[in-house]
Design an enzyme around this catalytic site. Structure first.
Site, PDB file in Angstrom:
ATOM      1  CB  ILE A 174      -0.919  -0.182   1.243  1.00 62.20           C
ATOM      2  CG1 ILE A 174      -2.284   0.900   1.036  1.00 62.20           C
ATOM      3  CG2 ILE A 174      -0.263   0.169   2.559  1.00 62.20           C
ATOM      4  CD1 ILE A 174      -3.372   0.566   1.707  1.00 62.20           C
TER       5      ILE A 174
ATOM      6  CG  ASN B   2      -1.179   0.910  17.666  1.00 58.66           C
ATOM      7  OD1 ASN B   2      -1.304   2.234  18.205  1.00 58.66           O
ATOM      8  ND2 ASN B   2      -0.213   0.496  17.246  1.00 58.66           N
TER       9      ASN B   2
ATOM     10  CB  VAL C 118      -0.326  -2.284   6.973  1.00 58.72           C
ATOM     11  CG1 VAL C 118      -1.592  -1.774   7.948  1.00 58.72           C
ATOM     12  CG2 VAL C 118      -0.689  -1.225   5.575  1.00 58.72           C
ATOM     13  CG  ASP C 119       0.689   1.684  12.436  1.00 61.69           C
ATOM     14  OD1 ASP C 119       0.925   2.751  11.818  1.00 61.69           O
ATOM     15  OD2 ASP C 119       0.495   1.718  13.552  1.00 61.69           O
TER      16      ASP C 119
ATOM     17  CB  SER D 286      -9.111  -5.805  12.116  1.00 59.57           C
ATOM     18  OG  SER D 286      -9.190  -4.610  12.963  1.00 59.57           O
ATOM     19  CB  THR D 287      -7.586  -9.566   8.152  1.00 60.00           C
ATOM     20  OG1 THR D 287      -6.505  -8.684   7.074  1.00 60.00           O
ATOM     21  CG2 THR D 287      -9.050  -9.074   8.088  1.00 60.00           C
ATOM     22  N   GLY D 288      -4.646  -8.850  10.214  1.00 61.84           N
ATOM     23  CA  GLY D 288      -3.236  -9.181  10.548  1.00 61.84           C
ATOM     24  C   GLY D 288      -3.314  -9.446  11.855  1.00 61.84           C
TER      25      GLY D 288
HETATM   26  P1  ADP Z   1      -4.173  -5.215  12.030  1.00 62.91           P
HETATM   27  O1  ADP Z   1      -3.365  -4.813  13.240  1.00 62.91           O
HETATM   28  O2  ADP Z   1      -5.197  -4.013  11.728  1.00 62.91           O
HETATM   29  O3  ADP Z   1      -4.575  -6.466  12.035  1.00 62.91           O
HETATM   30  P2  ADP Z   1      -1.802  -5.656  10.572  1.00 62.91           P
HETATM   31  O4  ADP Z   1      -0.735  -4.471   9.805  1.00 62.91           O
HETATM   32  O5  ADP Z   1      -1.367  -6.279  11.396  1.00 62.91           O
HETATM   33  O6  ADP Z   1      -3.324  -4.934  10.840  1.00 62.91           O
HETATM   34  O7  ADP Z   1      -2.528  -6.269   8.980  1.00 62.91           O
HETATM   35  C1  ADP Z   1      -3.456  -5.878   8.150  1.00 62.91           C
HETATM   36  C2  ADP Z   1      -3.032  -6.363   6.719  1.00 62.91           C
HETATM   37  O8  ADP Z   1      -2.197  -5.756   6.108  1.00 62.91           O
HETATM   38  C3  ADP Z   1      -2.713  -7.814   6.712  1.00 62.91           C
HETATM   39  O9  ADP Z   1      -3.310  -8.764   5.688  1.00 62.91           O
HETATM   40  C4  ADP Z   1      -1.282  -7.820   6.413  1.00 62.91           C
HETATM   41  O10 ADP Z   1      -0.770  -8.790   5.708  1.00 62.91           O
HETATM   42  C5  ADP Z   1      -1.216  -6.316   5.552  1.00 62.91           C
HETATM   43  N1  ADP Z   1      -0.029  -5.849   5.201  1.00 62.91           N
HETATM   44  C6  ADP Z   1       1.273  -5.620   5.958  1.00 62.91           C
HETATM   45  N2  ADP Z   1       1.968  -4.898   5.322  1.00 62.91           N
HETATM   46  C7  ADP Z   1       1.472  -4.570   4.100  1.00 62.91           C
HETATM   47  C8  ADP Z   1       1.592  -3.520   3.076  1.00 62.91           C
HETATM   48  N3  ADP Z   1       2.760  -2.742   3.243  1.00 62.91           N
HETATM   49  N4  ADP Z   1       0.781  -3.004   2.210  1.00 62.91           N
HETATM   50  C9  ADP Z   1      -0.723  -3.802   2.331  1.00 62.91           C
HETATM   51  N5  ADP Z   1      -0.890  -4.503   3.124  1.00 62.91           N
HETATM   52  C10 ADP Z   1      -0.112  -4.785   4.121  1.00 62.91           C
END
Ligand code: ADP
Length: 186
Positions: free
Chosen positions: A17, A30, A39-40, A127-129
């Site tokens: 992303i 968060n 992703v954060d 939320s799915t990570g």
């Molecule tokens: P949450 O804490 O809301 O679950 P996460 O960041 O742990 O958020 O995961 C949310 C989703 O984002 C997961 O499917 C993860 O694989 C995905 N993700 C992680 N890094 C990236 C990225 N750079 N671009 C897009 N999606 C990502």
């Protein structure tokens, strides 16, 4: 893959992303707004310190960001214009308001985008990570909330893009979006 809902394209892509050239990317943040993993972490790493500075300012003004809420900041060095930080629910089995909070995270992010006239918005799978929400259920919240918002606001968005990190997540979204398309055709 793409589906046209009114004047808005709903698209699916696999990728990162942080590289999306859109008006706004959404961060699965968060409540602290001070960064995290997944992703954060990727957004703060790629975007540079200006994003964290802006998050700190928002925290100082209005405190933490509650689950289901969203705030917008600069996108720092990213190609996007803005980052919308939203907080999804932590999955606790599905009976603790998780669905309503996830719907609110998507809907509020889109409301924030509309207020700033951000017409192309890219979402990760919120939320799915780390937060553990099963993606085969979260995907319907994401797509149905998008569909509802776009129908209510037919001139607000050019494109809502879902950026899925893995092949498996892309397939889950593609199958669900195909269901939405069939339902739309009646
Ligand atoms: P949450 O804490 O809301 O679950 P996460 O960041 O742990 O958020 O995961 C949310 C989703 O984002 C997961 O499917 C993860 O694989 C995905 N993700 C992680 N890094 C990236 C990225 N750079 N671009 C897009 N999606 C990502």
């Amino acid at each position: 893959m793409q589906v046209l809902i009114g004047n808005t394209r709903v698209t699916l892509v696999q990728g990162d992303i942080t590289t999306q050239s859109v008006d706004a990317i959404v961060n699965a943040a968060n409540s602290s707004l001070l960064g995290g993993g997944g992703v954060d972490g990727a957004i703060h790493r790629a975007g540079g310190p200006a994003i964290l500075d802006a998050c700190r300012d928002i925290r100082a003004e209005q405190g933490e960001c509650a689950p289901g809420n969203a705030v917008a900041t600069t996108a720092g060095n990213l190609p996007a214009k803005r980052v919308i930080h939203t907080v999804g629910p932590v999955w606790r089995g599905g009976h603790k308001g998780e669905f309503v909070i996830l719907e609110s995270a998507y809907a509020t992010s889109l409301t924030v985008a509309m207020k700033e006239e951000l017409r192309t918005v890219a979402f990760p799978s919120i939320s799915t990570g780390a937060y553990g929400f099963p993606i085969d259920r979260a995907v319907f919240v994401a797509l149905q909330t998008t569909q509802r918002t776009v129908r209510k606001n037919p001139d607000a968005f050019d494109e809502i893009r879902f950026v899925l990190f893995s092949d498996a997540d892309l397939l889950t979204y593609a199958t669900a979006l195909e269901d939405v398309r069939k339902t739309m055709m009646g």
